[in-house]
Enzyme design. Structure first.
Site, PDB file in Angstrom:
ATOM      1  N   GLU A 161       0.272   3.628   1.867  1.00  6.89           N
ATOM      2  CA  GLU A 161       0.437   4.040   3.270  1.00  6.89           C
ATOM      3  C   GLU A 161       1.852   3.770   3.766  1.00  6.89           C
ATOM      4  OE1 GLU A 161      -1.334   5.273   6.253  1.00  6.89           O
ATOM      5  OE2 GLU A 161      -2.301   6.279   4.588  1.00  6.89           O
TER       6      GLU A 161
ATOM      7  N   TYR B  23      -0.906   0.450  11.001  1.00  6.49           N
ATOM      8  CA  TYR B  23      -1.255  -0.228   9.746  1.00  6.49           C
ATOM      9  C   TYR B  23      -0.091  -0.112   8.750  1.00  6.49           C
ATOM     10  CZ  TYR B  23      -3.346  -0.821   5.103  1.00  6.49           C
ATOM     11  OH  TYR B  23      -3.594  -1.218   3.813  1.00  6.49           O
TER      12      TYR B  23
ATOM     13  N   THR C  43       0.799  -1.230   0.000  1.00 13.05           N
ATOM     14  CA  THR C  43       0.000   0.000   0.000  1.00 13.05           C
ATOM     15  C   THR C  43       0.831   1.278   0.000  1.00 13.05           C
ATOM     16  OG1 THR C  43      -1.389   1.343   1.476  1.00 13.05           O
ATOM     17  CG2 THR C  43      -0.148  -0.403   2.521  1.00 13.05           C
TER      18      THR C  43
ATOM     19  N   LYS D 126       2.354  -3.161   7.191  1.00 14.04           N
ATOM     20  CA  LYS D 126       2.437  -3.448   5.757  1.00 14.04           C
ATOM     21  C   LYS D 126       3.875  -3.350   5.244  1.00 14.04           C
ATOM     22  CE  LYS D 126      -1.861  -4.217   4.228  1.00 14.04           C
ATOM     23  NZ  LYS D 126      -2.282  -5.252   3.282  1.00 14.04           N
TER      24      LYS D 126
HETATM   25  P1  NAP Z   1     -11.247  -4.657   2.998  1.00 12.68           P
HETATM   26  O1  NAP Z   1     -12.488  -4.275   2.273  1.00 12.68           O
HETATM   27  O2  NAP Z   1     -11.054  -4.147   4.382  1.00 12.68           O
HETATM   28  O3  NAP Z   1     -11.174  -6.253   3.012  1.00 12.68           O
HETATM   29  C1  NAP Z   1     -10.259  -6.928   3.817  1.00 12.68           C
HETATM   30  C2  NAP Z   1     -10.655  -8.386   3.925  1.00 12.68           C
HETATM   31  O4  NAP Z   1      -9.713  -9.028   4.804  1.00 12.68           O
HETATM   32  C3  NAP Z   1     -12.048  -8.633   4.506  1.00 12.68           C
HETATM   33  O5  NAP Z   1     -12.736  -9.521   3.667  1.00 12.68           O
HETATM   34  C4  NAP Z   1     -11.758  -9.290   5.850  1.00 12.68           C
HETATM   35  O6  NAP Z   1     -12.652 -10.301   6.211  1.00 12.68           O
HETATM   36  C5  NAP Z   1     -10.418  -9.958   5.586  1.00 12.68           C
HETATM   37  N1  NAP Z   1      -9.743 -10.256   6.845  1.00 12.68           N
HETATM   38  C6  NAP Z   1      -9.490  -9.411   7.882  1.00 12.68           C
HETATM   39  N2  NAP Z   1      -8.892 -10.062   8.876  1.00 12.68           N
HETATM   40  C7  NAP Z   1      -8.758 -11.358   8.491  1.00 12.68           C
HETATM   41  C8  NAP Z   1      -8.227 -12.515   9.087  1.00 12.68           C
HETATM   42  N3  NAP Z   1      -7.705 -12.492  10.318  1.00 12.68           N
HETATM   43  N4  NAP Z   1      -8.250 -13.664   8.389  1.00 12.68           N
HETATM   44  C9  NAP Z   1      -8.794 -13.731   7.155  1.00 12.68           C
HETATM   45  N5  NAP Z   1      -9.331 -12.658   6.529  1.00 12.68           N
HETATM   46  C10 NAP Z   1      -9.311 -11.480   7.188  1.00 12.68           C
HETATM   47  O7  NAP Z   1      -9.955  -4.235   2.160  1.00 12.68           O
HETATM   48  P2  NAP Z   1      -9.826  -3.894   0.596  1.00 12.68           P
HETATM   49  O8  NAP Z   1     -10.091  -2.446   0.420  1.00 12.68           O
HETATM   50  O9  NAP Z   1     -10.563  -4.889  -0.181  1.00 12.68           O
HETATM   51  O10 NAP Z   1      -8.255  -4.065   0.404  1.00 12.68           O
HETATM   52  C11 NAP Z   1      -7.708  -5.334   0.083  1.00 12.68           C
HETATM   53  C12 NAP Z   1      -6.241  -5.352   0.501  1.00 12.68           C
HETATM   54  O11 NAP Z   1      -5.532  -4.324  -0.177  1.00 12.68           O
HETATM   55  C13 NAP Z   1      -5.987  -5.117   1.977  1.00 12.68           C
HETATM   56  O12 NAP Z   1      -4.878  -5.902   2.341  1.00 12.68           O
HETATM   57  C14 NAP Z   1      -5.615  -3.643   2.069  1.00 12.68           C
HETATM   58  O13 NAP Z   1      -4.794  -3.409   3.186  1.00 12.68           O
HETATM   59  C15 NAP Z   1      -4.875  -3.476   0.755  1.00 12.68           C
HETATM   60  N6  NAP Z   1      -4.923  -2.152   0.150  1.00 12.68           N
HETATM   61  C16 NAP Z   1      -6.128  -1.561  -0.055  1.00 12.68           C
HETATM   62  C17 NAP Z   1      -6.162  -0.318  -0.685  1.00 12.68           C
HETATM   63  C18 NAP Z   1      -7.467   0.374  -0.957  1.00 12.68           C
HETATM   64  O14 NAP Z   1      -7.443   1.572  -1.230  1.00 12.68           O
HETATM   65  N7  NAP Z   1      -8.591  -0.334  -0.926  1.00 12.68           N
HETATM   66  C19 NAP Z   1      -4.968   0.288  -1.103  1.00 12.68           C
HETATM   67  C20 NAP Z   1      -3.774  -0.380  -0.884  1.00 12.68           C
HETATM   68  C21 NAP Z   1      -3.752  -1.608  -0.276  1.00 12.68           C
HETATM   69  P3  NAP Z   1     -14.089 -10.014   6.818  1.00 12.68           P
HETATM   70  O15 NAP Z   1     -14.938  -9.683   5.635  1.00 12.68           O
HETATM   71  O16 NAP Z   1     -14.406 -11.308   7.445  1.00 12.68           O
HETATM   72  O17 NAP Z   1     -13.962  -8.867   7.767  1.00 12.68           O
HETATM   73  N1  GDD Z   2     -11.978   7.293   7.305  1.00 17.24           N
HETATM   74  C1  GDD Z   2     -12.083   8.628   7.420  1.00 17.24           C
HETATM   75  N2  GDD Z   2     -13.183   9.149   8.037  1.00 17.24           N
HETATM   76  N3  GDD Z   2     -11.107   9.397   6.917  1.00 17.24           N
HETATM   77  C2  GDD Z   2     -11.256  10.738   7.003  1.00 17.24           C
HETATM   78  C3  GDD Z   2     -12.367  11.333   7.608  1.00 17.24           C
HETATM   79  C4  GDD Z   2     -13.370  10.500   8.167  1.00 17.24           C
HETATM   80  O1  GDD Z   2     -14.370  10.944   8.720  1.00 17.24           O
HETATM   81  N4  GDD Z   2     -12.229  12.674   7.507  1.00 17.24           N
HETATM   82  C5  GDD Z   2     -11.078  12.912   6.873  1.00 17.24           C
HETATM   83  N5  GDD Z   2     -10.472  11.740   6.569  1.00 17.24           N
HETATM   84  C6  GDD Z   2      -9.167  11.596   5.902  1.00 17.24           C
HETATM   85  C7  GDD Z   2      -8.184  10.677   6.630  1.00 17.24           C
HETATM   86  O2  GDD Z   2      -7.583  11.367   7.718  1.00 17.24           O
HETATM   87  C8  GDD Z   2      -7.225  10.353   5.485  1.00 17.24           C
HETATM   88  O3  GDD Z   2      -6.285  11.376   5.354  1.00 17.24           O
HETATM   89  C9  GDD Z   2      -8.129  10.343   4.256  1.00 17.24           C
HETATM   90  O4  GDD Z   2      -9.362  10.960   4.646  1.00 17.24           O
HETATM   91  C10 GDD Z   2      -8.420   8.955   3.686  1.00 17.24           C
HETATM   92  O5  GDD Z   2      -8.865   8.123   4.737  1.00 17.24           O
HETATM   93  P1  GDD Z   2      -9.441   6.646   4.471  1.00 17.24           P
HETATM   94  O6  GDD Z   2     -10.517   6.716   3.458  1.00 17.24           O
HETATM   95  O7  GDD Z   2      -9.769   6.052   5.788  1.00 17.24           O
HETATM   96  O8  GDD Z   2      -8.245   5.907   3.746  1.00 17.24           O
HETATM   97  P2  GDD Z   2      -6.669   5.832   4.047  1.00 17.24           P
HETATM   98  O9  GDD Z   2      -5.991   6.667   3.010  1.00 17.24           O
HETATM   99  O10 GDD Z   2      -6.380   6.138   5.471  1.00 17.24           O
HETATM  100  O11 GDD Z   2      -6.367   4.293   3.818  1.00 17.24           O
HETATM  101  C11 GDD Z   2      -6.898   3.590   2.688  1.00 17.24           C
HETATM  102  O12 GDD Z   2      -5.986   3.656   1.624  1.00 17.24           O
HETATM  103  C12 GDD Z   2      -4.726   3.000   1.861  1.00 17.24           C
HETATM  104  C13 GDD Z   2      -3.867   3.209   0.601  1.00 17.24           C
HETATM  105  O13 GDD Z   2      -3.268   4.476   0.654  1.00 17.24           O
HETATM  106  C14 GDD Z   2      -7.176   2.144   3.131  1.00 17.24           C
HETATM  107  O14 GDD Z   2      -7.868   1.479   2.108  1.00 17.24           O
HETATM  108  C15 GDD Z   2      -5.879   1.403   3.397  1.00 17.24           C
HETATM  109  O15 GDD Z   2      -6.164   0.023   3.647  1.00 17.24           O
HETATM  110  C16 GDD Z   2      -4.993   1.535   2.153  1.00 17.24           C
HETATM  111  O16 GDD Z   2      -3.778   0.858   2.344  1.00 17.24           O
END
Ligand code: NAP
Ligand code: GDD
Length: 323
Positions: free
Chosen positions: A128, A151, A126, A155
């Site tokens: 992050e 987090y 990620t 990672k």
């Molecule tokens: P998400 O919606 O939070 O999905 C995460 C999944 O992981 C959920 O299905 C959850 O299961 C499962 N999980 C959590 N703890 C577990 C455990 N102990 N054993 C088995 N499964 C478990 O995340 P996403 O947005 O799809 O992201 C997918 C991956 O990409 C994550 O690793 C995230 O950190 C990474 N990532 C995401 C983004 C983004 O912007 N979305 C960007 C960069 C990297 P449950 O459904 O049972 O809770």
């Molecule tokens: N969640 C949340 N809720 N974020 C807020 C809020 C709020 O009410 N208000 C402002 N923010 C700001 C957070 O402080 C952050 O700077 C930004 O919005 C994005 O927050 P999130 O949507 O929670 O995502 P993230 O950037 O912290 O993390 C996501 O992206 C990562 C990749 O860069 C997650 O999907 C991570 O799992 C992923 O790795």
């Protein structure tokens, strides 16, 4: 013979989009699910593919369950998407975040090495991990990591373990360093979906205000459906490697809010937004912007959805859902 893939995190946001892509490519798809009293298949249902995935039981914190799954399935490809992925919650649950996101990856890599060493492995790394790190205002594969949350730290461990198994044991392991990607099935705690859902509720008279934290943070937001294609391409390449995946453009949370209200036909968004310190973080990542040149050049990957199209897609989906 069908190709086989195991997806961990199948019930989250990316799991269903990736499963749909692989099913379209005629893969047999296995999805790892942990035990729940009330499992939630709504994201797979949303894409209409729940019945086409074969579910296997396991938990990233339980090594023996991962060994069993690898022994029984021996997939050609593993996509490790499972994580405690909410940055904001990772300070309160730092140990759990570490066990799932870091130690769990070690368990999974060890199981692959011992039981199925030809399996190709994708690690959901990620942006992050970069945190405060940047190279002239953007982040690419050479930018140093400076994570800002438990987090992000977890990672970074998983990233280096993935590299280390490649270098030590010649396993085919790849890191996709993905920037934020969103969709109508994004978890409701993440800011984009919190905004699209909140705006839809305000539009329909179900809610009066939207409480948010830091509106100045900037993110490189893309569409999840585009990003899962990059995951798949990494494992089809002849050499395992690590890639930054993003749009190359970033926007502030404030811009997202403004566009989302406007997509619902509301121009005076300031009337509805309340800044609530509860949603601010102990340490913030202020500015993420990808330089995805390597993914363009080597994988021939390009995102399709624009920022405006993404915001509109999410607001319209929430309006429809609530109506
Ligand atoms: P998400 O919606 O939070 O999905 C995460 C999944 O992981 C959920 O299905 C959850 O299961 C499962 N999980 C959590 N703890 C577990 C455990 N102990 N054993 C088995 N499964 C478990 O995340 P996403 O947005 O799809 O992201 C997918 C991956 O990409 C994550 O690793 C995230 O950190 C990474 N990532 C995401 C983004 C983004 O912007 N979305 C960007 C960069 C990297 P449950 O459904 O049972 O809770
Ligand atoms: N969640 C949340 N809720 N974020 C807020 C809020 C709020 O009410 N208000 C402002 N923010 C700001 C957070 O402080 C952050 O700077 C930004 O919005 C994005 O927050 P999130 O949507 O929670 O995502 P993230 O950037 O912290 O993390 C996501 O992206 C990562 C990749 O860069 C997650 O999907 C991570 O799992 C992923 O790795």
């Amino acid at each position: 013979m069908k190709k086989t893939a195991l997806i961990t995190g199948i019930l989250g946001q990316d799991g269903p989009y990736l499963a749909r892509l692989l099913l379209e490519k005629d893969y047999k798809v296995y999805g790892l699910v942990r035990r729940y009293s009330n499992p939630n298949f709504s994201n797979l249902d949303f894409l209409g593919i729940t019945d086409r995935v074969e579910f296997v039981d396991g938990d990233m914190t339980d090594e023996s369950s991962l060994i069993n799954v690898l022994k029984n399935v021996r997939p050609e490809e593993v996509y490790n998407l499972a994580a405690q992925s909410f940055v904001g919650g990772s300070w309160d649950q730092a140990k759990l975040t570490t066990e799932v996101n870091a130690v769990g990856v070690l368990y999974l890599l060890n199981a692959i090495k011992s039981l199925s060493p030809l399996t190709k492995y994708y690690q959901a790394s990620t942006s992050e991990m970069f945190g405060l790190g940047n190279t002239n205002g953007y982040q690419d594969e050479a930018t140093p990591f400076h994570p800002r949350s438990p987090y992000g730290v977890s990672k970074v461990y998983a990233y280096w373990m993935t590299v280390n198994f490649r270098e030590s044991y010649r396993l085919f392991t790849c890191n996709g360093i993905l920037f934020n990607h969103e969709s109508p099935i994004r978890g409701i705690q993440f800011v984009t979906r919190k905004i699209s859902d909140g705006v839809a509720r305000i539009k329909l008279g179900l809610k009066k205000e939207l409480r948010l934290g830091n509106l100045d943070a900037k993110r490189d937001w893309g569409f999840a459906g585009d990003y899962v294609k990059a995951m798949h391409l990494m494992l089809q390449h002849d050499q395992p490697d690590d890639y930054v995946v993003g749009t190359g453009e970033n926007h502030s949370v404030r811009e997202f809010v403004e566009k989302a209200f406007s997509a619902a036909g509301i121009s005076d968004w300031k009337k509805y937004v309340v800044i609530d310190p509860r949603y601010k973080r102990p340490a913030e990542v202020p500015d993420l912007k990808a330089k995805p040149d390597k993914a363009h050049r080597v994988l021939k990957w390009q995102p399709e959805a624009s920022f405006d199209a993404l915001v509109k897609m999410m607001v319209e989906a929430d309006l429809q859902r609530l109506q």
